[in-house]
Motif scaffolding. Structure first.
Motif, PDB file in Angstrom:
ATOM      1  N   HIS A  84     -16.105   9.514 -42.492  1.00 32.07           N
ATOM      2  CA  HIS A  84     -16.784   8.265 -42.861  1.00 32.07           C
ATOM      3  C   HIS A  84     -16.531   7.154 -41.853  1.00 32.07           C
ATOM      4  O   HIS A  84     -15.448   7.035 -41.298  1.00 32.07           O
ATOM      5  CB  HIS A  84     -16.334   7.822 -44.260  1.00 32.07           C
ATOM      6  N   GLU A 112     -26.515  14.399 -37.766  1.00 37.06           N
ATOM      7  CA  GLU A 112     -26.591  13.147 -38.539  1.00 37.06           C
ATOM      8  C   GLU A 112     -25.958  12.014 -37.717  1.00 37.06           C
ATOM      9  O   GLU A 112     -25.344  12.262 -36.675  1.00 37.06           O
ATOM     10  CB  GLU A 112     -25.816  13.304 -39.855  1.00 37.06           C
ATOM     11  N   VAL A 413     -33.168   9.432 -40.147  1.00 40.31           N
ATOM     12  CA  VAL A 413     -33.916   9.532 -41.411  1.00 40.31           C
ATOM     13  C   VAL A 413     -35.126  10.453 -41.228  1.00 40.31           C
ATOM     14  O   VAL A 413     -35.754  10.455 -40.174  1.00 40.31           O
ATOM     15  CB  VAL A 413     -34.346   8.105 -41.869  1.00 40.31           C
ATOM     16  N   TYR A 458     -26.003   0.031 -47.836  1.00 37.08           N
ATOM     17  CA  TYR A 458     -25.830   1.488 -47.843  1.00 37.08           C
ATOM     18  C   TYR A 458     -26.466   2.100 -49.098  1.00 37.08           C
ATOM     19  O   TYR A 458     -27.170   3.104 -49.026  1.00 37.08           O
ATOM     20  CB  TYR A 458     -24.336   1.801 -47.780  1.00 37.08           C
ATOM     21  N   ASP A 459     -26.248   1.444 -50.259  1.00 39.85           N
ATOM     22  CA  ASP A 459     -26.830   1.962 -51.511  1.00 39.85           C
ATOM     23  C   ASP A 459     -28.356   1.911 -51.454  1.00 39.85           C
ATOM     24  O   ASP A 459     -29.033   2.846 -51.873  1.00 39.85           O
ATOM     25  CB  ASP A 459     -26.375   1.121 -52.716  1.00 39.85           C
ATOM     26  N   LYS A 462     -29.709   4.625 -49.182  1.00 40.04           N
ATOM     27  CA  LYS A 462     -29.672   5.949 -49.828  1.00 40.04           C
ATOM     28  C   LYS A 462     -30.783   6.078 -50.875  1.00 40.04           C
ATOM     29  O   LYS A 462     -31.395   7.123 -51.014  1.00 40.04           O
ATOM     30  CB  LYS A 462     -28.309   6.174 -50.512  1.00 40.04           C
ATOM     31  N   SER A 463     -31.040   4.977 -51.634  1.00 40.84           N
ATOM     32  CA  SER A 463     -32.047   5.100 -52.697  1.00 40.84           C
ATOM     33  C   SER A 463     -33.466   5.173 -52.125  1.00 40.84           C
ATOM     34  O   SER A 463     -34.280   5.948 -52.610  1.00 40.84           O
ATOM     35  CB  SER A 463     -31.909   3.980 -53.733  1.00 40.84           C
ATOM     36  N   SER A 465     -34.348   6.429 -49.316  1.00 40.23           N
ATOM     37  CA  SER A 465     -34.564   7.662 -48.544  1.00 40.23           C
ATOM     38  C   SER A 465     -34.201   8.888 -49.379  1.00 40.23           C
ATOM     39  O   SER A 465     -34.020   9.977 -48.838  1.00 40.23           O
ATOM     40  CB  SER A 465     -33.716   7.638 -47.276  1.00 40.23           C
ATOM     41  N   ARG A 466     -34.031   8.690 -50.703  1.00 43.88           N
ATOM     42  CA  ARG A 466     -33.639   9.777 -51.620  1.00 43.88           C
ATOM     43  C   ARG A 466     -32.362  10.470 -51.137  1.00 43.88           C
ATOM     44  O   ARG A 466     -32.199  11.685 -51.302  1.00 43.88           O
ATOM     45  CB  ARG A 466     -34.742  10.841 -51.731  1.00 43.88           C
ATOM     46  N   GLY A 467     -31.488   9.719 -50.477  1.00 41.50           N
ATOM     47  CA  GLY A 467     -30.199  10.282 -50.051  1.00 41.50           C
ATOM     48  C   GLY A 467     -30.244  11.005 -48.711  1.00 41.50           C
ATOM     49  O   GLY A 467     -29.244  11.534 -48.247  1.00 41.50           O
ATOM     50  N   TYR A 468     -31.435  11.040 -48.052  1.00 39.41           N
ATOM     51  CA  TYR A 468     -31.535  11.806 -46.802  1.00 39.41           C
ATOM     52  C   TYR A 468     -31.127  11.022 -45.561  1.00 39.41           C
ATOM     53  O   TYR A 468     -30.908  11.599 -44.519  1.00 39.41           O
ATOM     54  CB  TYR A 468     -32.964  12.329 -46.602  1.00 39.41           C
ATOM     55  N   SER A 470     -28.855   8.891 -42.959  1.00 40.34           N
ATOM     56  CA  SER A 470     -27.426   8.722 -42.676  1.00 40.34           C
ATOM     57  C   SER A 470     -27.269   7.512 -41.764  1.00 40.34           C
ATOM     58  O   SER A 470     -28.168   7.178 -40.996  1.00 40.34           O
ATOM     59  CB  SER A 470     -26.845   9.975 -42.051  1.00 40.34           C
TER      60      SER A 470
END
Length: 600
Positions: A84, A112, A413, A458-459, A462-463, A465-468, A470
């Motif tokens: 991380h 990534e 992404v 960051y949240d 992620k939302s 991009s459906r978590g894809y 980085s």
């Protein structure tokens, strides 16, 4: 004593969740360092929080003995590193103790953002890199595409990348063969005076400070008197040993070897990472370059929910500081929250981990104020002030200019979500530097103000991009911006814990959202409560919580209207007085929810 040509020091680097710790487990198992009955998942992740979240926080080390296909036995020193962005300093110090790296890439996900960042760090340390494609047993694995991405995005040859499945143990022997065949042995001279690098240190309740070292020249022996060069302190070595991963005591460590020692050192703060350890009587003349100390980038206040827990919180923080020298804190007081601490962290995950450890290991209930970054204030008289807390902002008329920290963010992404990601960066005052493609994935490089990233970037990323997607970032410096302090007033009283530094153009929207949120969260009182957002003396947003209505005329059956009027006027005067002297109780949850608010 092992010959230098028979030693290999290497680390495992990868993006989060690409299988570093699982691969480390398989390598340990293959070399027979741990009996099968003692084997467990993520063997090197010793903290509960690491095991639950499935992330590595502390870099760990282990020595393996491997019989190569040529019949010789080699000593392999393996370092498992975190993936991380907040723990990048852990990665850099592990890399400096090695000569090579295994680069793990998930064959189904490809390269990534963090993969890139870690590879560049390894190349900066002049490492030989072995690409390993993990998770080839998954139906979605695409080995050829992953190899192509490594060559296109990173620019290293992936034609002889090793394909493995760390979960099933497929092809693990090939990784160990590649480590011996393709990584260079360490360089060192046994006859020279002792010179060793301090890689890490942590606190053990029985042994005091345990120091992890990589010996470069000379020999580190039990009973030897050593000198730590940056702090100029002398110590007597009591124990010398290695991890297999259980501790195993030895009498000495030679050049190229990685191990630990204890020397009755009381404080982890006395052992600086990257320091040079040498012999007290004949010190080395050229110390190692060392590391820059980890600089906190995010600050927030931690306050105990119950004021009586303040001393326990102080003790708990002192103990956490023993094991994490990158975490800093100082005392502060707040009118709304009482006594607490202003703490510095390396990023939001670091903040989350520390608050979770305080809750778990010490049973403390805490309120966390809004995270803020370090601003540089240049005053009219030429002085420069570093401001960590928005509540400390001086009178704007005395400030010449205010500078905020900027970062360079790399976002990988899939093409389908690129538009939403670019819009998010644009909304956060981002400046696009670069946009390139590797297959069906885009790599966007943006310059962004850290203040906009700290909240919930960051949240949101992620939302959308459906978590894809980085994300990885590095600090690039400070720039002057038109920033203002926004205060929140509840019943005409400023609440210092809710004040924020915002860009002037964004202040109105941010103030409105904050007032609306607080209106939902603060319960009704017997009097009207105005909630206002203000910049200096100018109110930019307002909401009013209506008063609870008590029916004072319920007992009047019929009769004269003037009697009812009299009772209502009496109630009105009482409410007015109440509003003047009444105290508004803002519940704990309201504070926390208001501080977590995103720009929804």
């Amino acid at each position: 004593m092992t010959e230098l040509s028979k030693i290999r020091n290497f680390s495992i680097i990868a993006h989060i969740d690409h299988g570093k710790s699982t691969l480390a487990d398989r390598l340990i198992q293959h070399c027979g360092s741990v009996a099968d009955r003692d084997m467990k998942e993520q063997l090197l992740d010793s903290m509960d929080i690491e095991r639950e979240r499935g992330i590595t926080i502390k870099a760990q080390t282990v020595r393996l003995d491997y019989r190569h296909s040529d019949g010789e036995i080699y000593q392999l020193n393996l370092m498992d590193t975190p993936g991380h962005v907040d723990f990048a300093y852990e990665v850099s110090r592990s890399l400096s103790a090695c000569e090579g790296s295994i680069l793990v890439v998930d064959a189904s996900q490809g390269v990534e953002a963090q993969t890139l960042a870690n590879v560049y760090q390894a190349l900066d340390h002049e490492h030989e890199i072995i690409p390993v494609l993990n998770k080839v047993d998954l139906p979605a694995a695409d080995v050829d595409n992953a190899k192509q991405q490594i060559e296109d995005v990173i620019g290293i040859d992936a034609s002889d990348a090793v394909s493995v499945s760390a979960k099933t143990g497929l092809n693990i022997g090939a990784v160990l063969e590649a480590v011996v065949d393709r990584l260079p042995p360490p360089i060192g001279d046994r006859s020279k005076t002792l010179k060793a690098m301090l890689v890490d240190s942590w606190y053990d309740t029985y042994l005091g400070v345990v120091v992890l070292v990589r010996v470069i020249d000379g020999v580190l022996k039990k009973g030897q008197r050593i000198k730590l060069m940056s702090t100029d302190t002398n110590h007597l070595i009591e124990r010398v040993g290695i991890f297999r991963p259980a501790q195993e005591m030895l009498t000495e460590l030679g050049p190229g070897e990685v191990g630990f020692f204890t020397a009755a050192i009381k404080e982890v703060a006395d052992t600086r990472v990257g320091d040079t350890i040498t012999d007290e009587k004949k010190p080395t003349t050229d110390p190692l370059p060392g590391f820059k100390p980890a600089q906190p980038v995010v600050f927030c206040g931690l306050f105990p929910v119950d004021a009586a827990d303040f001393e326990d919180l102080r003790a708990a923080m002192g103990r956490l500081r023993l094991n994490d020298a990158s975490f800093s804190f100082e005392m502060e007081t707040s009118a709304a929250l009482g006594f607490g601490f202003r703490c510095g962290f390396l990023g939001l995950l670091h903040l989350e981990i520390i608050t979770e450890r305080l809750d778990r290991e010490f049973n403390l209930e805490l309120i966390t104020t809004a995270p803020s970054v370090v601003y540089h204030l240049y005053m009219n008289d030429g002085t420069k002030i570093e401001m960590h807390n928005p509540a400390d902002m001086p009178d704007p008329s005395q400030i010449d200019r205010l500078e905020e920290p900027w970062i360079e963010a790399t976002i990988m992404v899939p093409d389908d979500y690129l538009g939403a990601v670019l819009k998010l960066c644009q909304d956060r005052r981002g400046r696009q530097k670069q946009l390139t493609y590797a297959g069906s994935r885009a790599m966007a490089v943006y310059e962004l103000p850290l203040n906009e990233v700290v909240f919930d970037f960051y949240d949101r990323l992620k939302s959308i991009s459906r978590g894809y997607a980085s994300f990885d970032y590095q600090m690039i410096g400070y720039e002057p911006e038109d920033l203002v302090k926004m205060s929140i007033l509840v019943n005409a009283e400023p609440v210092d814990a809710l004040s924020l530094i915002v860009h002037r153009d964004r202040a109105d929207g941010r103030g409105r959202v904050m007032c609306e949120k607080l209106k939902e969260l603060i319960p009704q009182h017997l009097f009207k409560i105005p909630i206002q957002a203000a910049i200096g003396g100018r109110i930019i947003a307002r909401e009013t919580i209506s008063a609870l209505r008590k029916d004072v005329i319920a007992k009047c059956y019929g009769g004269d209207i003037s009697r009812k009027r009299k009772l209502l006027d009496k109630q009105k005067a009482g409410k007015k007085k109440m509003r003047q002297f009444g105290k508004v109780d803002i519940p704990q949850e309201a504070f926390i929810a208001a501080l977590r608010m995103g720009d929804d």
